[in-house]
Scaffold this active site. Sequence first.
Site, mmCIF file in Angstrom:
data_model
loop_
_atom_site.group_PDB
_atom_site.id
_atom_site.type_symbol
_atom_site.label_atom_id
_atom_site.label_comp_id
_atom_site.label_asym_id
_atom_site.label_seq_id
_atom_site.Cartn_x
_atom_site.Cartn_y
_atom_site.Cartn_z
ATOM 1 N N SER A 52 0.810 -1.221 0.000
ATOM 2 C CA SER A 52 0.000 0.000 0.000
ATOM 3 C C SER A 52 0.842 1.270 0.000
ATOM 4 C CB SER A 52 -0.970 0.000 1.189
ATOM 5 O OG SER A 52 -0.274 -0.076 2.421
ATOM 6 N N CYS A 82 -7.269 -5.958 -0.629
ATOM 7 C CA CYS A 82 -6.094 -5.976 0.248
ATOM 8 C C CYS A 82 -5.497 -4.571 0.357
ATOM 9 C CB CYS A 82 -5.085 -7.021 -0.217
ATOM 10 S SG CYS A 82 -3.860 -7.450 1.058
ATOM 11 N N ARG A 144 -0.862 -11.267 4.164
ATOM 12 C CA ARG A 144 -0.557 -10.061 4.961
ATOM 13 C C ARG A 144 -1.754 -9.119 4.949
ATOM 14 N NH1 ARG A 144 4.243 -6.985 2.890
ATOM 15 N NH2 ARG A 144 3.975 -5.858 4.833
ATOM 16 N N HIS A 179 -7.699 -11.565 -1.428
ATOM 17 C CA HIS A 179 -7.313 -11.472 -2.844
ATOM 18 C C HIS A 179 -8.225 -12.340 -3.716
ATOM 19 C CE1 HIS A 179 -3.333 -9.385 -2.672
ATOM 20 N NE2 HIS A 179 -3.372 -9.799 -1.412
ATOM 21 N N GLU A 181 -8.628 -12.228 -6.799
ATOM 22 C CA GLU A 181 -8.007 -12.462 -8.105
ATOM 23 C C GLU A 181 -7.089 -13.680 -8.101
ATOM 24 O OE1 GLU A 181 -4.941 -10.096 -5.881
ATOM 25 O OE2 GLU A 181 -7.137 -10.239 -5.940
#
Length: 201
Positions: A52, A82, A144, A179, A181
Amino acid sequence: MNAVPHLGVLALQGAFREHRQRLEALGVRVTEVRRPGDLAGLQGLILPGGESTTIARLMTDFGLWQPVRDFHAAGGALWGTCAGAILLAREVLGGPPQFGGHQASLALMDLSVRRNAFGRQVDSFRVPLAVRGLAAPFPAVFIRAPVIERVGEGVDVLARHQGQIVLARQGRLLASAFHPELTPDPRLHALFLEMSLTVSA
C-alpha cells in the site's frame, strides 16, 4: 447490441495482471490505468493488492489521487482488494513507522482499516468464506491482509472471518481484505462488474 463493459485496473504495482485475467474471462474490456487519462471511458476501477505504501507513492508520482476521486464522484465504481482496501479507507490504522504511522488514502469509504492485521506473508492462508449474496462459500486468499475494524452506518458488511470484517460495500465502493483475483472463482469480479454497470447506467 450492448456495448462491451469497460473496466480498469490500477497497474502501478501488485496483482493487477491477475485482476485483468479475471475480468477478461467475464468478457470485459480492460484498461491498465497508470495515468489520469487512462480513466476516460471506464465504468469501474480496481485498486489491486500489493504494497500500500508503494502504490500510494506511485499514485502521487503519477498524479492519480484527485483524478480517481473525481472518477468516483462522476459515477465510477471502485473496488479495493487488500492494499486497495487500505487506499479506499477513510481511516488507516497501523501506518508505516517510517512515515510517522501515516498512510495516505483516498478516504472515500467510511471504514477504519488496520494494515497487516493477519500477519506476515508467511502467515498467508486460504479459507472458505461465507459471503452475503453468494450461495456457496468463496475461496478467500489472505496475504498479509488488513482487517476492517470499523464501518460507518452506510456500509454493508458482506463477510467476516473469525468475527472480523473482511468484505464490505458502500454504494459504488467495495473493499475486500483478501485477494479474489488469486482464485479462479469469478463471483466477486462478477459482482463488481454488476456494480459498475448499474451505477454508470
